[in-house]
Design a protein around this motif. Structure first.
Motif, PDB file in Angstrom:
ATOM      1  N   TYR A 102       6.665   9.371  -8.156  1.00  0.00           N
ATOM      2  CA  TYR A 102       5.633   8.711  -8.844  1.00  0.00           C
ATOM      3  C   TYR A 102       4.861   9.492  -9.488  1.00  0.00           C
ATOM      4  O   TYR A 102       4.536   9.521 -10.733  1.00  0.00           O
ATOM      5  CB  TYR A 102       4.676   7.769  -8.052  1.00  0.00           C
ATOM      6  N   VAL A 103       4.177  10.428  -8.785  1.00  0.00           N
ATOM      7  CA  VAL A 103       2.961  11.212  -9.415  1.00  0.00           C
ATOM      8  C   VAL A 103       3.581  12.015 -10.366  1.00  0.00           C
ATOM      9  O   VAL A 103       2.813  12.526 -11.452  1.00  0.00           O
ATOM     10  CB  VAL A 103       2.507  12.202  -8.093  1.00  0.00           C
ATOM     11  N   ASN A 116      -6.299   7.631  -3.681  1.00  0.00           N
ATOM     12  CA  ASN A 116      -5.761   8.220  -5.088  1.00  0.00           C
ATOM     13  C   ASN A 116      -4.880   7.568  -5.546  1.00  0.00           C
ATOM     14  O   ASN A 116      -3.918   7.049  -5.056  1.00  0.00           O
ATOM     15  CB  ASN A 116      -5.290   9.670  -4.744  1.00  0.00           C
ATOM     16  N   CYS A 117      -4.937   7.483  -6.818  1.00  0.00           N
ATOM     17  CA  CYS A 117      -3.692   6.781  -7.777  1.00  0.00           C
ATOM     18  C   CYS A 117      -2.701   7.489  -7.613  1.00  0.00           C
ATOM     19  O   CYS A 117      -2.594   8.646  -7.717  1.00  0.00           O
ATOM     20  CB  CYS A 117      -4.157   6.523  -9.251  1.00  0.00           C
ATOM     21  N   ILE A 118      -1.363   6.726  -7.321  1.00  0.00           N
ATOM     22  CA  ILE A 118      -0.148   7.587  -7.176  1.00  0.00           C
ATOM     23  C   ILE A 118       0.827   7.378  -8.329  1.00  0.00           C
ATOM     24  O   ILE A 118       1.917   7.825  -8.406  1.00  0.00           O
ATOM     25  CB  ILE A 118       0.666   7.349  -5.900  1.00  0.00           C
ATOM     26  N   ASN A 119       0.283   6.784  -9.393  1.00  0.00           N
ATOM     27  CA  ASN A 119       1.022   6.957 -10.643  1.00  0.00           C
ATOM     28  C   ASN A 119       2.138   6.104 -10.412  1.00  0.00           C
ATOM     29  O   ASN A 119       3.112   6.433 -11.349  1.00  0.00           O
ATOM     30  CB  ASN A 119       1.289   8.512 -10.909  1.00  0.00           C
ATOM     31  N   CYS A 120       2.305   5.169  -9.640  1.00  0.00           N
ATOM     32  CA  CYS A 120       3.507   4.285  -9.350  1.00  0.00           C
ATOM     33  C   CYS A 120       3.975   3.555 -10.577  1.00  0.00           C
ATOM     34  O   CYS A 120       5.208   2.987 -10.500  1.00  0.00           O
ATOM     35  CB  CYS A 120       3.329   3.569  -8.073  1.00  0.00           C
ATOM     36  N   LYS A 174      -5.209  -0.003  -4.534  1.00  0.00           N
ATOM     37  CA  LYS A 174      -6.351  -0.699  -4.580  1.00  0.00           C
ATOM     38  C   LYS A 174      -7.647  -0.054  -5.630  1.00  0.00           C
ATOM     39  O   LYS A 174      -8.687  -0.250  -5.313  1.00  0.00           O
ATOM     40  CB  LYS A 174      -6.825  -0.698  -3.238  1.00  0.00           C
ATOM     41  N   ASN A 231       0.767  -1.176   0.076  1.00  0.00           N
ATOM     42  CA  ASN A 231       0.151   0.207   0.068  1.00  0.00           C
ATOM     43  C   ASN A 231       0.986   1.413  -0.037  1.00  0.00           C
ATOM     44  O   ASN A 231       2.113   1.158   0.253  1.00  0.00           O
ATOM     45  CB  ASN A 231      -0.984   0.128   1.136  1.00  0.00           C
ATOM     46  N   THR A 232       0.201   2.335  -0.252  1.00  0.00           N
ATOM     47  CA  THR A 232       0.996   3.670  -0.239  1.00  0.00           C
ATOM     48  C   THR A 232       1.906   3.747   0.764  1.00  0.00           C
ATOM     49  O   THR A 232       3.018   4.355   0.831  1.00  0.00           O
ATOM     50  CB  THR A 232      -0.087   4.601  -0.338  1.00  0.00           C
ATOM     51  N   PRO A 275      -1.102  -0.691  -5.168  1.00  0.00           N
ATOM     52  CA  PRO A 275      -0.849  -0.207  -3.876  1.00  0.00           C
ATOM     53  C   PRO A 275      -2.149   0.593  -3.296  1.00  0.00           C
ATOM     54  O   PRO A 275      -2.299   0.787  -2.110  1.00  0.00           O
ATOM     55  CB  PRO A 275       0.435   0.618  -3.744  1.00  0.00           C
ATOM     56  N   MET A 288       5.796   4.582   0.887  1.00  0.00           N
ATOM     57  CA  MET A 288       6.490   5.887   1.438  1.00  0.00           C
ATOM     58  C   MET A 288       7.609   5.549   2.607  1.00  0.00           C
ATOM     59  O   MET A 288       8.553   6.235   2.771  1.00  0.00           O
ATOM     60  CB  MET A 288       5.463   6.689   1.939  1.00  0.00           C
ATOM     61  N   GLY A 312      -5.904  18.774  -4.813  1.00  0.00           N
ATOM     62  CA  GLY A 312      -6.572  17.390  -4.550  1.00  0.00           C
ATOM     63  C   GLY A 312      -5.739  16.263  -3.626  1.00  0.00           C
ATOM     64  O   GLY A 312      -5.885  15.359  -3.655  1.00  0.00           O
ATOM     65  N   GLY A 313      -4.455  16.481  -3.191  1.00  0.00           N
ATOM     66  CA  GLY A 313      -3.691  15.661  -2.467  1.00  0.00           C
ATOM     67  C   GLY A 313      -2.823  14.905  -3.404  1.00  0.00           C
ATOM     68  O   GLY A 313      -2.634  14.996  -4.282  1.00  0.00           O
ATOM     69  N   LEU A 314      -2.259  13.865  -2.510  1.00  0.00           N
ATOM     70  CA  LEU A 314      -1.286  12.906  -3.099  1.00  0.00           C
ATOM     71  C   LEU A 314      -1.913  12.211  -4.529  1.00  0.00           C
ATOM     72  O   LEU A 314      -2.978  11.804  -4.365  1.00  0.00           O
ATOM     73  CB  LEU A 314      -0.838  11.924  -2.084  1.00  0.00           C
ATOM     74  N   GLY A 315      -1.026  12.176  -5.346  1.00  0.00           N
ATOM     75  CA  GLY A 315      -1.589  11.641  -6.645  1.00  0.00           C
ATOM     76  C   GLY A 315      -2.206  12.732  -7.633  1.00  0.00           C
ATOM     77  O   GLY A 315      -2.316  12.454  -8.991  1.00  0.00           O
ATOM     78  N   GLN A 316      -2.764  13.864  -7.112  1.00  0.00           N
ATOM     79  CA  GLN A 316      -3.358  14.909  -8.048  1.00  0.00           C
ATOM     80  C   GLN A 316      -2.625  16.139  -8.351  1.00  0.00           C
ATOM     81  O   GLN A 316      -2.526  16.818  -9.322  1.00  0.00           O
ATOM     82  CB  GLN A 316      -4.537  15.415  -7.382  1.00  0.00           C
ATOM     83  N   ALA A 358       6.238  11.887 -12.233  1.00  0.00           N
ATOM     84  CA  ALA A 358       7.113  11.347 -13.436  1.00  0.00           C
ATOM     85  C   ALA A 358       6.355  10.649 -14.366  1.00  0.00           C
ATOM     86  O   ALA A 358       5.131  10.167 -14.249  1.00  0.00           O
ATOM     87  CB  ALA A 358       8.290  10.449 -12.668  1.00  0.00           C
ATOM     88  N   PRO A 359       6.738  10.169 -15.584  1.00  0.00           N
ATOM     89  CA  PRO A 359       6.044   9.793 -16.671  1.00  0.00           C
ATOM     90  C   PRO A 359       5.615   8.079 -16.108  1.00  0.00           C
ATOM     91  O   PRO A 359       6.372   7.794 -15.393  1.00  0.00           O
ATOM     92  CB  PRO A 359       7.029   9.565 -18.106  1.00  0.00           C
ATOM     93  N   ILE A 360       4.567   7.508 -16.485  1.00  0.00           N
ATOM     94  CA  ILE A 360       4.510   6.166 -16.300  1.00  0.00           C
ATOM     95  C   ILE A 360       4.693   5.189 -17.514  1.00  0.00           C
ATOM     96  O   ILE A 360       4.987   3.843 -16.916  1.00  0.00           O
ATOM     97  CB  ILE A 360       2.854   6.043 -15.827  1.00  0.00           C
TER      98      ILE A 360
END
Lengths: 312, 444
Positions: A250-251, B364-368, B417, A18-19, B415, A23, A114-118, A253-255
């Protein structure tokens, strides 16, 4: 028995990852550099780290309280942001600077989007650049009351700029002036290897960044064969810290696999341009921030062809 | 060692039932036969209420090109023809037969035959009459699969012994226990394809099965074995073909388009049974596993048996289950009752006392990028999810979303879900409808 039976779509098992675990791995990887920084620069740097991380946690908690969202600090991403920001601070900086930086990182760069990921830019870097622009003199002051060595305030990059030699051993082990976390190449590499082995980060971005950077300065610096110069550029100025811990965020950088390679190369080349032709030395943060903005474009251009399909 | 790119490593839990020999389950007193046990058109019932039927008698005939026969697996009396709940989660037409326990079989049942004396057409007809479908899960009628347009162009018959789903061990048991019949079945198939080579493909976590089969077939010129890396989804048709032959094909093509035919272990054994022993498809092999059971087992169940009678083999539950999965945990279907008949499309039965995905917290998706490195089809699942959530079909098609095989790898490794596979399953039919409506518009 037909009660309390759950029916969902497959798959019915999930990995334990998980996240928070991710981290936590990043924090563990940053520990060697953190410990070295504290040992070398003294208690004030420890205070900076604690205050910055605490500010980051408090800002995120308060923001969530105000906007009535569930508290997101348990994913530990704010700790990582705070820690990276603190490690990017000079060791003698007054405490209000990292506090302002952490608030900016968390509130402006991360939570408002919008927080982590956004977030579209790396929050720690945004905070650092904000401080760098607002408190330029303080942020560029690498005088240390603790260091009694020969290099008092000249960072390796400024020495190189004046065509002086740098002591490579000091660079590798971390007896150079600089920000708290960036000085020891060996501590950073230990952390990087940990992240690579645990597959938290992908090798593509750091590898292609370092290769393209070295190739670029070899081609354009007229000091192609000067190993001292090249190694100095490679280990100095926080390049390792930036490529392993900030470019791989992650957030931002390219995927796509190809996108990661492209992103790495662009960071290397742009860093080379800034270092060779720019006025200041500590400009890696800007390079990554600029390229953060190109990530959606890079991703869209590098969608891989699906298995069994022809390239369009 | 053969393998494909990407994929994931899953905790396989096969040790629970790996060493349990296949046990035979007694058929129920009331047997139920759904007319839809396969992909394609529903079979048409050909018996009346009150008729006496025999073991192996055809009670539903294939109706259409892609369809399959349904056979009675016991002897007894037809009680009714009515709609009942099936494994597909819907009510559909079923024939209900009262088992008289005598097992009176049809004429010619169990007579040994030499496949060499049969022509290709005869073999296909036997397979069709026996009601054999792909027993790996998809249930595509085997006689259709074995009749491609150009049989000469087929150069590989791959027998899928990967069994890459966690918990499942029934194919492994079959490979160990029915090695000869497996090879015989493969020889029957090879008789249909003069230019083909048969390869039995096994993952390297089943080395003993690999060794046993290798030693049994090393005198046979056109049959080989291949050891594959243990990785999910190694047993996916496209992954398997790529691993062994290096050939790639997409969702709009069939394995036959790249010269391959893939059959599951149990399918090949059923062909061997039907052709060489005149025993049609009457049973299927199932793994009974999961932590809600007292014991674990591999069982041979007659089609039509009620699931409740199947679990008696392992003395029922240890704990009340929260999750019932028909099939493997990665691609199987969650069902809500055990009052169902075993049919050709049921595979394993996995029961969990705690549903592992009941309380998943989606963040949220973290784009990992873990989904990207997991996807065996080289897709960008997280981007596809965004398109799916917005019902943006054009974008979804542009991201090659229609190529998704629903293997579940992306959901497994995520991660945060995200419900990736669930959305992709939904998009599969949504995009199909969308493309249909586009075509209709064009036609106008």
């Amino acid at each position: 028995m037909d009660n309390n039976i759950y029916v969902q779509s497959s798959p019915h098992i999930r990995d334990d990852i998980n996240t928070r675990l991710i981290m936590l791995d990043v924090i563990i990887a940053l520990l060697p550099a953190t410990i070295w920084g504290v040992l070398r620069f003294g208690m004030h740097s420890l205070l900076i780290i604690i205050i910055t991380v605490a500010t980051a946690i408090i800002s995120e908690t308060l923001f969530n309280l105000i906007v009535k969202k569930p508290n997101s600090i348990t994913d530990l991403s704010c700790v990582v942001t705070g820690l990276i920001l603190a490690l990017n601070m000079p060791s003698e900086i007054p405490l209000f600077v990292p506090v302002v930086g952490a608030v900016f990182s968390i509130i402006i760069a991360k939570m408002l989007f919008g927080g982590l990921g956004q977030n579209f830019i790396n929050p720690a870097l945004a905070g650092r650049c904000f401080c760098h622009i607002s408190f330029t003199a303080l942020m560029n002051n690498f005088k240390s009351t603790m260091s009694v060595d020969v290099y008092t305030s000249a960072t390796p990059l400024s020495l190189l700029k004046e065509s002086k030699e740098v002591n490579l051993l000091d660079l590798v082990f971390g007896y150079i002036p600089g920000t708290i976390g960036e000085v020891s190449a060996i501590c950073l590499l230990i952390g990087a290897i940990y992240l690579l082995v645990k597959k938290v980060i992908d090798f593509k971005i750091p590898l292609f960044c370092l290769i393209s950077f070295v190739v670029f300065i070899m081609l354009f610096s007229n000091k192609t064969t000067n190993m001292n110069y090249i190694m100095g550029e490679l280990f100095g100025g926080g390049l390792l810290f930036a490529v392993f811990f900030m470019a791989t965020d992650y957030v931002t950088a390219p995927i796509t696999p190809l996108g990661k390679i492209l992103y790495g190369i662009l960071i290397g080349v742009l860093t080379g341009i800034f270092r060779l032709y720019g006025k200041t030395n500590e400009n890696l943060s800007y390079v990554i921030l600029i390229l953060n903005l190109f990530v959606p474009l890079i991703d869209s251009l590098t969608i891989p062809t699906a298995f069994g399909r022809e390239r369009k | 060692m053969y393998t494909f790119k990407h994929g994931i490593h899953v905790l396989d839990k096969k040790e629970l039932s790996k060493d349990k020999p296949i046990r035979i389950v007694k058929p129920s007193n009331i047997m139920v036969y759904p007319m839809q046990q396969h992909i394609g058109a529903k079979a048409k019932h050909c018996v009346k209420v009150g008729d006496r039927v025999l073991l192996g008698q055809i009670i539903g005939t294939a109706d259409g090109f892609i369809s399959s026969n349904v056979l009675s697996t016991v002897s007894g009396k037809v009680l009714s023809i009515e709609d009942r709940l099936t494994i597909l989660g819907q009510k559909s037409e079923c024939i209900v037969i009262e088992n008289d326990g005598k097992d009176d079989a049809i004429e010619g049942y169990g007579i040994e035959r030499d496949y060499n004396s049969l022509s290709a057409e005869e073999i296909i007809k036997i397979i069709k009459d026996a009601g054999i479908v792909g027993l790996g899960g998809a249930c595509f009628p085997t006689h259709v699969k074995l009749s491609p347009k150009e049989p000469q162009s087929i150069d590989y018959i791959l027998v899928n012994g990967a069994e890459c789903e966690p918990y499942l061990t029934s194919d492994y048991r079959l490979m160990i226990e029915e090695t000869e019949l497996l090879i015989k079945g493969l020889q029957c198939i090879l008789k249909l394809f003069p230019n083909a080579k048969g390869i039995i493909c096994i993952e390297d976590n089943k080395k003993d099965a690999y060794e046993k089969i290798t030693s049994s077939c090393n005198n046979i010129a056109n049959i080989e074995t291949a050891l594959m890396k243990t990785k999910y989804p190694q047993g996916g048709e496209r992954q398997l073909i790529y691993a062994i032959t290096g050939r790639k094909f997409n969702v709009s093509m069939l394995p036959a388009d790249v010269g391959c035919i893939v059959d599951n272990i149990d399918t090949v054994i059923s062909i061997g049974n039907a052709v060489c022993k005149s025993i049609p498809l009457l049973r299927r092999i199932m793994t009974i596993s999961g932590d809600a059971f007292k014991d674990y087992a591999n069982v041979s169940v007659r089609l039509g048996t009620n699931y409740k009678d199947v679990i008696d083999v392992v003395d029922g539950f240890k704990d009340k289950p929260e999750k019932i999965i028909s099939g493997g945990p990665m691609m199987g279907q969650a069902i809500f009752t055990l009052d169902l008949p075993v049919s050709k499309n049921s595979s394993a039965l996995i029961l969990f006392k705690k549903d592992p995905i009941k309380n998943l917290k989606i963040t949220n998706c973290i784009n990992c990028g873990r989904c990207v490195s997991a996807c065996p089809i080289n897709l960008i699942p997280t981007r596809m999810l965004k398109a799916a959530k917005a019902d943006n079909y054009e974008e979804y098609i542009k991201l090659y979303g229609t190529e998704c095989i629903n293997c579940g790898s992306c959901s497994y490794v995520c991660p945060t879900k995200q419900p990736l596979t669930a959305y992709f399953t939904y998009m599969k039919s949504a995009v199909r409808d969308y493309q249909k409506s586009l075509k209709e518009k064009e036609a106008k």
